[in-house]
Write a protein that holds these residues in place. Sequence first.
Motif, PDB file in Angstrom:
ATOM      1  N   GLY A  32       0.774  -1.235   0.000  1.00  0.00           N
ATOM      2  CA  GLY A  32       0.000   0.000   0.000  1.00  0.00           C
ATOM      3  C   GLY A  32       0.807   1.287   0.000  1.00  0.00           C
ATOM      4  O   GLY A  32       0.250   2.366  -0.190  1.00  0.00           O
ATOM      5  N   GLY A  33       2.134   1.209   0.215  1.00  0.00           N
ATOM      6  CA  GLY A  33       2.964   2.407   0.276  1.00  0.00           C
ATOM      7  C   GLY A  33       3.837   2.561  -0.956  1.00  0.00           C
ATOM      8  O   GLY A  33       4.291   1.566  -1.544  1.00  0.00           O
ATOM      9  N   LEU A  34       4.092   3.803  -1.357  1.00  0.00           N
ATOM     10  CA  LEU A  34       4.935   4.055  -2.521  1.00  0.00           C
ATOM     11  C   LEU A  34       6.347   3.552  -2.252  1.00  0.00           C
ATOM     12  O   LEU A  34       6.966   3.900  -1.247  1.00  0.00           O
ATOM     13  CB  LEU A  34       4.962   5.555  -2.842  1.00  0.00           C
ATOM     14  N   TRP A  35       6.875   2.749  -3.171  1.00  0.00           N
ATOM     15  CA  TRP A  35       8.164   2.090  -2.997  1.00  0.00           C
ATOM     16  C   TRP A  35       9.184   2.581  -4.017  1.00  0.00           C
ATOM     17  O   TRP A  35      10.363   2.701  -3.717  1.00  0.00           O
ATOM     18  CB  TRP A  35       7.963   0.588  -3.146  1.00  0.00           C
ATOM     19  N   GLN A  36       8.724   2.853  -5.226  1.00  0.00           N
ATOM     20  CA  GLN A  36       9.619   3.280  -6.295  1.00  0.00           C
ATOM     21  C   GLN A  36       8.796   4.037  -7.334  1.00  0.00           C
ATOM     22  O   GLN A  36       7.639   3.695  -7.590  1.00  0.00           O
ATOM     23  CB  GLN A  36      10.288   2.066  -6.949  1.00  0.00           C
ATOM     24  N   SER A  37       9.392   5.071  -7.908  1.00  0.00           N
ATOM     25  CA  SER A  37       8.707   5.857  -8.931  1.00  0.00           C
ATOM     26  C   SER A  37       9.587   5.918 -10.177  1.00  0.00           C
ATOM     27  O   SER A  37      10.773   6.240 -10.101  1.00  0.00           O
ATOM     28  CB  SER A  37       8.428   7.269  -8.419  1.00  0.00           C
ATOM     29  N   GLN A  38       8.992   5.597 -11.326  1.00  0.00           N
ATOM     30  CA  GLN A  38       9.752   5.566 -12.575  1.00  0.00           C
ATOM     31  C   GLN A  38       8.999   6.355 -13.647  1.00  0.00           C
ATOM     32  O   GLN A  38       7.800   6.158 -13.842  1.00  0.00           O
ATOM     33  CB  GLN A  38       9.949   4.118 -13.029  1.00  0.00           C
ATOM     34  N   ILE A  39       9.700   7.260 -14.311  1.00  0.00           N
ATOM     35  CA  ILE A  39       9.101   8.092 -15.354  1.00  0.00           C
ATOM     36  C   ILE A  39       9.935   7.962 -16.620  1.00  0.00           C
ATOM     37  O   ILE A  39      11.159   8.087 -16.585  1.00  0.00           O
ATOM     38  CB  ILE A  39       9.036   9.574 -14.932  1.00  0.00           C
ATOM     39  N   THR A  40       9.266   7.703 -17.743  1.00  0.00           N
ATOM     40  CA  THR A  40       9.953   7.613 -19.029  1.00  0.00           C
ATOM     41  C   THR A  40       9.388   8.678 -19.973  1.00  0.00           C
ATOM     42  O   THR A  40       8.173   8.830 -20.097  1.00  0.00           O
ATOM     43  CB  THR A  40       9.785   6.225 -19.660  1.00  0.00           C
ATOM     44  N   TYR A  41      10.309   9.397 -20.613  1.00  0.00           N
ATOM     45  CA  TYR A  41       9.948  10.447 -21.556  1.00  0.00           C
ATOM     46  C   TYR A  41      10.300   9.979 -22.972  1.00  0.00           C
ATOM     47  O   TYR A  41      11.436   9.584 -23.235  1.00  0.00           O
ATOM     48  CB  TYR A  41      10.725  11.735 -21.249  1.00  0.00           C
ATOM     49  N   PHE A  42       9.320  10.048 -23.869  1.00  0.00           N
ATOM     50  CA  PHE A  42       9.522   9.694 -25.270  1.00  0.00           C
ATOM     51  C   PHE A  42       9.272  10.925 -26.140  1.00  0.00           C
ATOM     52  O   PHE A  42       8.284  11.645 -25.914  1.00  0.00           O
ATOM     53  CB  PHE A  42       8.536   8.611 -25.722  1.00  0.00           C
ATOM     54  N   PRO A  43      10.095  11.188 -27.147  1.00  0.00           N
ATOM     55  CA  PRO A  43       9.747  12.238 -28.107  1.00  0.00           C
ATOM     56  C   PRO A  43       8.381  11.929 -28.714  1.00  0.00           C
ATOM     57  O   PRO A  43       8.085  10.772 -29.046  1.00  0.00           O
ATOM     58  CB  PRO A  43      10.861  12.147 -29.156  1.00  0.00           C
ATOM     59  N   PHE A  44       7.554  12.946 -28.843  1.00  0.00           N
ATOM     60  CA  PHE A  44       6.209  12.756 -29.387  1.00  0.00           C
ATOM     61  C   PHE A  44       6.253  12.131 -30.782  1.00  0.00           C
ATOM     62  O   PHE A  44       5.399  11.319 -31.140  1.00  0.00           O
ATOM     63  CB  PHE A  44       5.494  14.113 -29.451  1.00  0.00           C
ATOM     64  N   THR A  45       7.279  12.499 -31.552  1.00  0.00           N
ATOM     65  CA  THR A  45       7.393  11.965 -32.918  1.00  0.00           C
ATOM     66  C   THR A  45       7.615  10.462 -32.935  1.00  0.00           C
ATOM     67  O   THR A  45       7.390   9.812 -33.953  1.00  0.00           O
ATOM     68  CB  THR A  45       8.554  12.660 -33.652  1.00  0.00           C
ATOM     69  N   ILE A  46       8.052   9.885 -31.801  1.00  0.00           N
ATOM     70  CA  ILE A  46       8.250   8.432 -31.704  1.00  0.00           C
ATOM     71  C   ILE A  46       7.035   7.735 -31.106  1.00  0.00           C
ATOM     72  O   ILE A  46       6.611   6.679 -31.574  1.00  0.00           O
ATOM     73  CB  ILE A  46       9.503   8.119 -30.865  1.00  0.00           C
ATOM     74  N   ALA A  47       6.439   8.338 -30.063  1.00  0.00           N
ATOM     75  CA  ALA A  47       5.403   7.648 -29.294  1.00  0.00           C
ATOM     76  C   ALA A  47       3.978   7.958 -29.716  1.00  0.00           C
ATOM     77  O   ALA A  47       3.051   7.247 -29.320  1.00  0.00           O
ATOM     78  CB  ALA A  47       5.574   7.988 -27.804  1.00  0.00           C
ATOM     79  N   SER A  48       3.789   8.994 -30.518  1.00  0.00           N
ATOM     80  CA  SER A  48       2.436   9.408 -30.896  1.00  0.00           C
ATOM     81  C   SER A  48       1.658   8.283 -31.564  1.00  0.00           C
ATOM     82  O   SER A  48       2.169   7.584 -32.451  1.00  0.00           O
ATOM     83  CB  SER A  48       2.515  10.607 -31.843  1.00  0.00           C
ATOM     84  N   ASN A  49       0.409   8.079 -31.090  1.00  0.00           N
ATOM     85  CA  ASN A  49      -0.499   7.087 -31.674  1.00  0.00           C
ATOM     86  C   ASN A  49       0.087   5.674 -31.676  1.00  0.00           C
ATOM     87  O   ASN A  49      -0.087   4.914 -32.628  1.00  0.00           O
ATOM     88  CB  ASN A  49      -0.886   7.488 -33.103  1.00  0.00           C
ATOM     89  N   THR A  50       0.781   5.337 -30.598  1.00  0.00           N
ATOM     90  CA  THR A  50       1.357   4.004 -30.437  1.00  0.00           C
ATOM     91  C   THR A  50       0.921   3.441 -29.089  1.00  0.00           C
ATOM     92  O   THR A  50       0.368   4.156 -28.247  1.00  0.00           O
ATOM     93  CB  THR A  50       2.897   4.053 -30.485  1.00  0.00           C
ATOM     94  N   PRO A  51       1.181   2.156 -28.824  1.00  0.00           N
ATOM     95  CA  PRO A  51       0.848   1.581 -27.512  1.00  0.00           C
ATOM     96  C   PRO A  51       1.543   2.295 -26.350  1.00  0.00           C
ATOM     97  O   PRO A  51       1.107   2.151 -25.202  1.00  0.00           O
ATOM     98  CB  PRO A  51       1.332   0.134 -27.641  1.00  0.00           C
ATOM     99  N   LEU A  52       2.603   3.048 -26.636  1.00  0.00           N
ATOM    100  CA  LEU A  52       3.305   3.761 -25.572  1.00  0.00           C
ATOM    101  C   LEU A  52       2.427   4.828 -24.933  1.00  0.00           C
ATOM    102  O   LEU A  52       2.707   5.280 -23.814  1.00  0.00           O
ATOM    103  CB  LEU A  52       4.579   4.412 -26.120  1.00  0.00           C
TER     104      LEU A  52
END
Length: 270
Positions: free
Chosen positions: A150-170
């Motif tokens: 129930g407690g926050l243990w780890q936080s992970q953030i991934t940044y993708f260029p929009f030109t790569i991730a747009s309209n994809t499963p990402l």
Amino acid sequence: MSTSKKTVVADHLREALSRGAYKPGERLPGEEELAERFGVSRATARLGMRILQDEGVIAIQAGRGAFVADHRPIVHLATPVSGGTDSERFEDGYQPHLREAGYDQVEQRIKVSLDTMRPRVAKRLRWGGEEEGPHGGLVVIRSCDRFVEGGLWQSQITYFPFTIASNTPLMAPQHLEQGVASVLRDLGHREEWNWDIVGARMPSQDEADSFNLGPGIPLLVHERVVYDGDRPLRFTETVMPANRHQLLYSGGEAPEELLLMASDVNIFER
């Protein structure tokens, strides 16, 4: 310069802890006993113990006393190793280690958002502001917060260029069973190489509250930028309390039992 009485108390306790006079989780002598032992007031003994609390080596619990910190970090796979996968793969890499350590309630919550490419992110993704169409300065952000009991243990953030991730499963706020690398590969982007930076910093008050951290506990920050040739594909930042994690890297032909060997290592052991 004379040493303050509170520092004398802290130094003696620290030395006792370093030679193993008290075991992890064991209750320490109370303020009254310490005051009598060192010939100081209870207030001074209390201040001496707070020095060690600020260093993260003891935990003071209201109404119960002070206890030796019991840090039992789990292995965070900074790179794939024999017998395990990268910790960026939650179900195959991170979650099993927590379950093996005795934690039953382990979950991951994913959010996806769109934002302009802030200077810090642009620096990692080497975007200099040149136009790549109307969306060249946008990033798709996948945030993965991992909770244990129930407690926050780890936080992970991934940044993708929009030109790569747009309209994809990402862009779907769902668990990617095949993993990010596989999705990128299906999109024609191969993760050829990466660089990592690992550092430590003290948490902000909001972070300390979110992770439920006591005084003196820093955060480990693991940054990774992944490339296809000379093109950055993604920037991933993992933030984790230092008393709950230790990073495992391996090189060469590591044996299959490496993961088991490393899981038995605790950097907090004296």
